[in-house]
Design a protein around this motif. Structure first.
Motif, PDB file in Angstrom:
ATOM      1  N   GLY A 212      23.708  66.075  60.760  1.00 33.35           N
ATOM      2  CA  GLY A 212      23.983  65.658  59.393  1.00 33.35           C
ATOM      3  C   GLY A 212      22.819  64.884  58.801  1.00 33.35           C
ATOM      4  O   GLY A 212      21.771  64.734  59.432  1.00 33.35           O
ATOM      5  N   HIS A 213      22.986  64.383  57.600  1.00 35.63           N
ATOM      6  CA  HIS A 213      21.905  63.719  56.869  1.00 35.63           C
ATOM      7  C   HIS A 213      22.117  62.213  56.796  1.00 35.63           C
ATOM      8  O   HIS A 213      23.187  61.730  56.468  1.00 35.63           O
ATOM      9  CB  HIS A 213      21.782  64.290  55.456  1.00 35.63           C
ATOM     10  N   SER A 214      21.056  61.493  57.116  1.00 35.83           N
ATOM     11  CA  SER A 214      21.002  60.048  56.916  1.00 35.83           C
ATOM     12  C   SER A 214      19.525  59.693  56.869  1.00 35.83           C
ATOM     13  O   SER A 214      18.674  60.477  57.298  1.00 35.83           O
ATOM     14  CB  SER A 214      21.690  59.296  58.055  1.00 35.83           C
ATOM     15  N   GLU A 215      19.242  58.536  56.344  1.00 35.99           N
ATOM     16  CA  GLU A 215      17.823  58.138  56.235  1.00 35.99           C
ATOM     17  C   GLU A 215      17.171  58.073  57.613  1.00 35.99           C
ATOM     18  O   GLU A 215      16.051  58.539  57.806  1.00 35.99           O
ATOM     19  CB  GLU A 215      17.716  56.781  55.547  1.00 35.99           C
ATOM     20  N   GLY A 216      17.895  57.511  58.577  1.00 28.46           N
ATOM     21  CA  GLY A 216      17.357  57.412  59.930  1.00 28.46           C
ATOM     22  C   GLY A 216      17.116  58.764  60.550  1.00 28.46           C
ATOM     23  O   GLY A 216      16.080  58.992  61.197  1.00 28.46           O
ATOM     24  N   THR A 217      18.054  59.691  60.351  1.00 28.69           N
ATOM     25  CA  THR A 217      17.917  61.038  60.908  1.00 28.69           C
ATOM     26  C   THR A 217      16.744  61.768  60.280  1.00 28.69           C
ATOM     27  O   THR A 217      15.961  62.426  60.977  1.00 28.69           O
ATOM     28  CB  THR A 217      19.216  61.843  60.675  1.00 28.69           C
ATOM     29  N   GLU A 218      16.616  61.661  58.980  1.00 31.12           N
ATOM     30  CA  GLU A 218      15.512  62.337  58.289  1.00 31.12           C
ATOM     31  C   GLU A 218      14.158  61.794  58.738  1.00 31.12           C
ATOM     32  O   GLU A 218      13.204  62.552  58.932  1.00 31.12           O
ATOM     33  CB  GLU A 218      15.663  62.196  56.769  1.00 31.12           C
ATOM     34  N   ASN A 219      14.061  60.492  58.898  1.00 33.65           N
ATOM     35  CA  ASN A 219      12.802  59.895  59.374  1.00 33.65           C
ATOM     36  C   ASN A 219      12.458  60.385  60.779  1.00 33.65           C
ATOM     37  O   ASN A 219      11.303  60.678  61.081  1.00 33.65           O
ATOM     38  CB  ASN A 219      12.904  58.368  59.365  1.00 33.65           C
ATOM     39  N   LYS A 220      13.486  60.455  61.631  1.00 30.64           N
ATOM     40  CA  LYS A 220      13.266  60.925  62.996  1.00 30.64           C
ATOM     41  C   LYS A 220      12.838  62.386  63.009  1.00 30.64           C
ATOM     42  O   LYS A 220      11.945  62.767  63.772  1.00 30.64           O
ATOM     43  CB  LYS A 220      14.556  60.750  63.811  1.00 30.64           C
ATOM     44  N   LYS A 221      13.437  63.192  62.150  1.00 27.36           N
ATOM     45  CA  LYS A 221      13.068  64.609  62.060  1.00 27.36           C
ATOM     46  C   LYS A 221      11.614  64.756  61.635  1.00 27.36           C
ATOM     47  O   LYS A 221      10.874  65.563  62.195  1.00 27.36           O
ATOM     48  CB  LYS A 221      13.994  65.323  61.073  1.00 27.36           C
ATOM     49  N   GLN A 222      11.199  63.967  60.646  1.00 27.44           N
ATOM     50  CA  GLN A 222       9.815  64.047  60.174  1.00 27.44           C
ATOM     51  C   GLN A 222       8.835  63.629  61.269  1.00 27.44           C
ATOM     52  O   GLN A 222       7.778  64.237  61.440  1.00 27.44           O
ATOM     53  CB  GLN A 222       9.644  63.163  58.942  1.00 27.44           C
ATOM     54  N   GLU A 223       9.210  62.591  62.021  1.00 23.70           N
ATOM     55  CA  GLU A 223       8.362  62.115  63.110  1.00 23.70           C
ATOM     56  C   GLU A 223       8.192  63.198  64.181  1.00 23.70           C
ATOM     57  O   GLU A 223       7.072  63.453  64.643  1.00 23.70           O
ATOM     58  CB  GLU A 223       8.990  60.863  63.727  1.00 23.70           C
ATOM     59  N   ILE A 224       9.294  63.840  64.550  1.00 28.82           N
ATOM     60  CA  ILE A 224       9.238  64.874  65.588  1.00 28.82           C
ATOM     61  C   ILE A 224       8.507  66.115  65.070  1.00 28.82           C
ATOM     62  O   ILE A 224       7.719  66.733  65.801  1.00 28.82           O
ATOM     63  CB  ILE A 224      10.655  65.218  66.080  1.00 28.82           C
ATOM     64  N   GLN A 225       8.732  66.488  63.824  1.00 30.75           N
ATOM     65  CA  GLN A 225       8.035  67.636  63.246  1.00 30.75           C
ATOM     66  C   GLN A 225       6.525  67.415  63.244  1.00 30.75           C
ATOM     67  O   GLN A 225       5.750  68.349  63.501  1.00 30.75           O
ATOM     68  CB  GLN A 225       8.547  67.906  61.831  1.00 30.75           C
ATOM     69  N   ALA A 226       6.106  66.193  62.952  1.00 32.30           N
ATOM     70  CA  ALA A 226       4.673  65.877  62.972  1.00 32.30           C
ATOM     71  C   ALA A 226       4.108  66.018  64.385  1.00 32.30           C
ATOM     72  O   ALA A 226       3.000  66.547  64.578  1.00 32.30           O
ATOM     73  CB  ALA A 226       4.447  64.459  62.443  1.00 32.30           C
ATOM     74  N   LYS A 227       4.865  65.548  65.396  1.00 26.52           N
ATOM     75  CA  LYS A 227       4.424  65.689  66.788  1.00 26.52           C
ATOM     76  C   LYS A 227       4.346  67.151  67.198  1.00 26.52           C
ATOM     77  O   LYS A 227       3.411  67.571  67.890  1.00 26.52           O
ATOM     78  CB  LYS A 227       5.371  64.937  67.720  1.00 26.52           C
ATOM     79  N   ILE A 228       5.323  67.932  66.775  1.00 22.16           N
ATOM     80  CA  ILE A 228       5.337  69.361  67.105  1.00 22.16           C
ATOM     81  C   ILE A 228       4.115  70.049  66.515  1.00 22.16           C
ATOM     82  O   ILE A 228       3.420  70.811  67.198  1.00 22.16           O
ATOM     83  CB  ILE A 228       6.639  70.022  66.601  1.00 22.16           C
ATOM     84  N   LEU A 229       3.844  69.786  65.258  1.00 18.25           N
ATOM     85  CA  LEU A 229       2.697  70.403  64.593  1.00 18.25           C
ATOM     86  C   LEU A 229       1.388  70.003  65.277  1.00 18.25           C
ATOM     87  O   LEU A 229       0.519  70.849  65.538  1.00 18.25           O
ATOM     88  CB  LEU A 229       2.669  69.993  63.122  1.00 18.25           C
ATOM     89  N   MET A 230       1.242  68.719  65.578  1.00 22.46           N
ATOM     90  CA  MET A 230       0.028  68.233  66.221  1.00 22.46           C
ATOM     91  C   MET A 230      -0.143  68.854  67.617  1.00 22.46           C
ATOM     92  O   MET A 230      -1.263  69.208  68.010  1.00 22.46           O
ATOM     93  CB  MET A 230       0.081  66.707  66.320  1.00 22.46           C
ATOM     94  N   THR A 231       0.949  68.989  68.350  1.00 24.02           N
ATOM     95  CA  THR A 231       0.889  69.571  69.692  1.00 24.02           C
ATOM     96  C   THR A 231       0.575  71.049  69.639  1.00 24.02           C
ATOM     97  O   THR A 231      -0.218  71.557  70.461  1.00 24.02           O
ATOM     98  CB  THR A 231       2.218  69.312  70.437  1.00 24.02           C
ATOM     99  N   GLU A 232       1.160  71.750  68.702  1.00 24.43           N
ATOM    100  CA  GLU A 232       0.864  73.191  68.555  1.00 24.43           C
ATOM    101  C   GLU A 232      -0.614  73.396  68.254  1.00 24.43           C
ATOM    102  O   GLU A 232      -1.252  74.327  68.781  1.00 24.43           O
ATOM    103  CB  GLU A 232       1.730  73.783  67.444  1.00 24.43           C
ATOM    104  N   GLU A 233      -1.163  72.526  67.419  1.00 27.36           N
ATOM    105  CA  GLU A 233      -2.596  72.624  67.090  1.00 27.36           C
ATOM    106  C   GLU A 233      -3.455  72.342  68.319  1.00 27.36           C
ATOM    107  O   GLU A 233      -4.457  73.022  68.566  1.00 27.36           O
ATOM    108  CB  GLU A 233      -2.941  71.661  65.964  1.00 27.36           C
ATOM    109  N   ALA A 234      -3.046  71.330  69.119  1.00 28.83           N
ATOM    110  CA  ALA A 234      -3.806  70.979  70.327  1.00 28.83           C
ATOM    111  C   ALA A 234      -3.803  72.134  71.321  1.00 28.83           C
ATOM    112  O   ALA A 234      -4.820  72.422  71.961  1.00 28.83           O
ATOM    113  CB  ALA A 234      -3.227  69.724  70.956  1.00 28.83           C
ATOM    114  N   LEU A 235      -2.664  72.793  71.461  1.00 30.78           N
ATOM    115  CA  LEU A 235      -2.529  73.857  72.445  1.00 30.78           C
ATOM    116  C   LEU A 235      -3.123  75.190  71.970  1.00 30.78           C
ATOM    117  O   LEU A 235      -3.269  76.119  72.775  1.00 30.78           O
ATOM    118  CB  LEU A 235      -1.054  74.058  72.805  1.00 30.78           C
ATOM    119  N   SER A 236      -3.466  75.262  70.694  1.00 27.44           N
ATOM    120  CA  SER A 236      -4.013  76.518  70.158  1.00 27.44           C
ATOM    121  C   SER A 236      -5.520  76.611  70.352  1.00 27.44           C
ATOM    122  O   SER A 236      -6.132  77.624  70.000  1.00 27.44           O
ATOM    123  CB  SER A 236      -3.687  76.640  68.659  1.00 27.44           C
TER     124      SER A 236
END
Length: 237
Positions: A212-236
């Motif tokens: 569901g949606h909450s400010e805390g959840t959205e912030n956590k999603k953005q944090e994890i999405q940033a890590k995923i993107l950075m890791t995908e770039e590192a591994l590429s």
């Protein structure tokens, strides 16, 4: 593992100890590392520090058994409390979380005046160690990542110098997160570690999407999405 043959992880730590050093091994457990370093002639004197009674007694027993009580002083205390300023010129801390290692160094900064090298092996959270090194003007001079018994370990060696020298301005965030030397080498252990982290973050992200949606959840999603993107770039690479 014993004082004649260390684990691959501790052998790698020992290889970073400058010949003739006086070392303090913090969280020494059975004191295998200082015993090995003294017996091979790599160090002239060592302090084996332990905060808990059980490991402290194990270390003291091992040093006595090896006949090294004149060269290795086993002490009970929290972090760098076990050393006095100027007593050692190399500190090893292995087998703890990165945040705890950074905390030990921060709390014991007054003991680091004449220390020339830090050899740090965080089990997790090496990022916190790199941040501490940068803030406190320690230059990362080498890193190593290896797999042993199904676990992957990072080892960081640092000396006083230019803390930003190993990093590039354009890739600073990723290099601090993954390690500037490790990111450049991008070996098999590095890829295995971060592919596993990637899968874990993707799983967490899916769970958050269902929460569901909450400010805390959205912030956590953005944090994890940033890590995923950075890791995908590192591994590429």
């Amino acid at each position: 593992m014993n004082t004649e043959k260390l684990s691959e992880r501790l052998t790698a730590v020992a290889e970073y100890i400058p010949s003739g050093s006086r070392i303090a091994d913090i969280g020494s457990d059975h004191a295998y590392l200082p015993c090995y370093a003294v017996k091979t002639g790599a160090v002239s004197f060592a302090v084996a520090g332990e905060v808990a009674k059980g490991p402290y007694l194990s270390a003291a027993s091992q040093v006595k058994k090896e006949g090294l009580t004149k060269k290795i002083d086993v002490r009970k205390g929290d972090g760098l409390e076990v050393v006095t300023p100027g007593e050692v010129d190399c500190i090893t801390i292995a087998g703890m979380g990165g945040a705890l290692i950074a905390s030990i160094l921060e709390n014991g900064k007054d003991k680091l005046g004449e220390v020339k090298r830090l050899i740090l092996q965080p089990n997790v959270g090496a990022f916190a160690v790199r941040e501490w090194l940068i803030r406190n003007k320690w230059e990362l001079i080498s890193e190593r990542i290896l797999k042993e018994d199904g676990k992957i370990y990072e080892i960081l060696a640092a000396e006083r110098g230019e803390p930003l020298r190993p990093y590039t301005e354009e890739n600073f965030t990723a290099e601090k997160f993954f390690g500037p030397f490790l990111l450049k080498e991008c070996n098999e252990s590095f890829r295995e570690k971060w592919n596993a982290e990637l899968l874990n973050w993707e799983r967490i992200l899916e769970q958050l999407k269902e929460a569901g949606h909450s400010e805390g959840t959205e912030n956590k999603k953005q944090e994890i999405q940033a890590k995923i993107l950075m890791t995908e770039e590192a591994l590429s690479q």
